[in-house]
Design a protein around this motif. Structure first.
Motif: not given
Length: 208
Positions: A120, A122, A158, A161, A168, A170
């Motif tokens: 993911a 973010f 967050r 996730l 994740v 960033e």
């Protein structure tokens, strides 16, 4: 080619958008700044390699809409439900952003969209929310139920996730344009944008 870029936005209609910019700005000026921010955002979206580019719109499109962008109406419900419904439109990687960061670049969008399974992306916002959310495998359950529009929204999203077992990625922290101070700060940092030009024109008109 990469996946889907989603922009969730309101049509820039006076009295309906960027109301926190008033009374420093008139409703008409606030709408003009919203239109400029949306146009800058769509420019960045068009410059980013993607299989599909979608504007998830509350309201009707206008002359500000460039070609190459599909438009679908927002569903009803809270923001979490509308974000979940936007992700339901996608197959494969998808990156969702709003219209509040005219300083965004195609490089940032490409970084958030190029995701592998189990990843993911973010992008945190200065106000505690988030300006970007990317999912390699879009799933509305990763958004639905997250409390929105609060200083803890970003942290809660967050955490959702991470708890789902996703790695994740960033993205840089950006500042949303919500208040007059935000507008001045963002314009100063992105002087080549339509947003900065619109704000400067308004300041010049007041000085005359």
């Amino acid at each position: 080619m990469s996946g889907t870029l989603l922009v969730i936005a309101k049509a820039p209609v006076p009295g309906r958008v960027k109301t926190r910019l008033t009374p420093v700005h008139t409703p008409k000026e606030a709408a003009a700044l919203a239109e400029a921010a949306l146009s800058d955002t769509l420019d960045a979206v068009l410059a980013t390699p993607a299989r599909r580019r979608v504007l998830v719109l509350d309201g009707a499109p206008g002359a500000w809409l460039p070609s190459g962008i599909d438009v679908v109406p927002q569903c009803g419900g809270g923001l979490d439900e509308r974000l979940a419904a936007a992700f339901a439109l996608c197959e494969g990687p998808a990156l969702l952003i709003g219209m509040d960061t005219p300083q965004v670049s195609s490089g940032l969008l490409a970084c958030g969209l190029e995701l592998s399974p189990g990843e993911a992306a973010f992008g945190p916002a200065d106000d505690g929310g988030f300006w970007a959310l990317g999912l390699a495998e879009p799933d509305g359950r990763l958004v639905r139920g997250v409390p929105m529009s609060s200083p803890g929204t970003g942290a809660a999203q967050r955490q959702r996730l991470v708890r789902a077992g996703l790695a994740v990625r960033e993205l840089p922290r950006l500042r949303d344009v919500d208040t007059p101070d935000d507008a001045r700060w963002v314009a100063a940092g992105a002087p080549g944008t339509r947003f900065a030009a619109a704000l400067a024109a308004m300041a010049g008109a007041r000085a005359r």
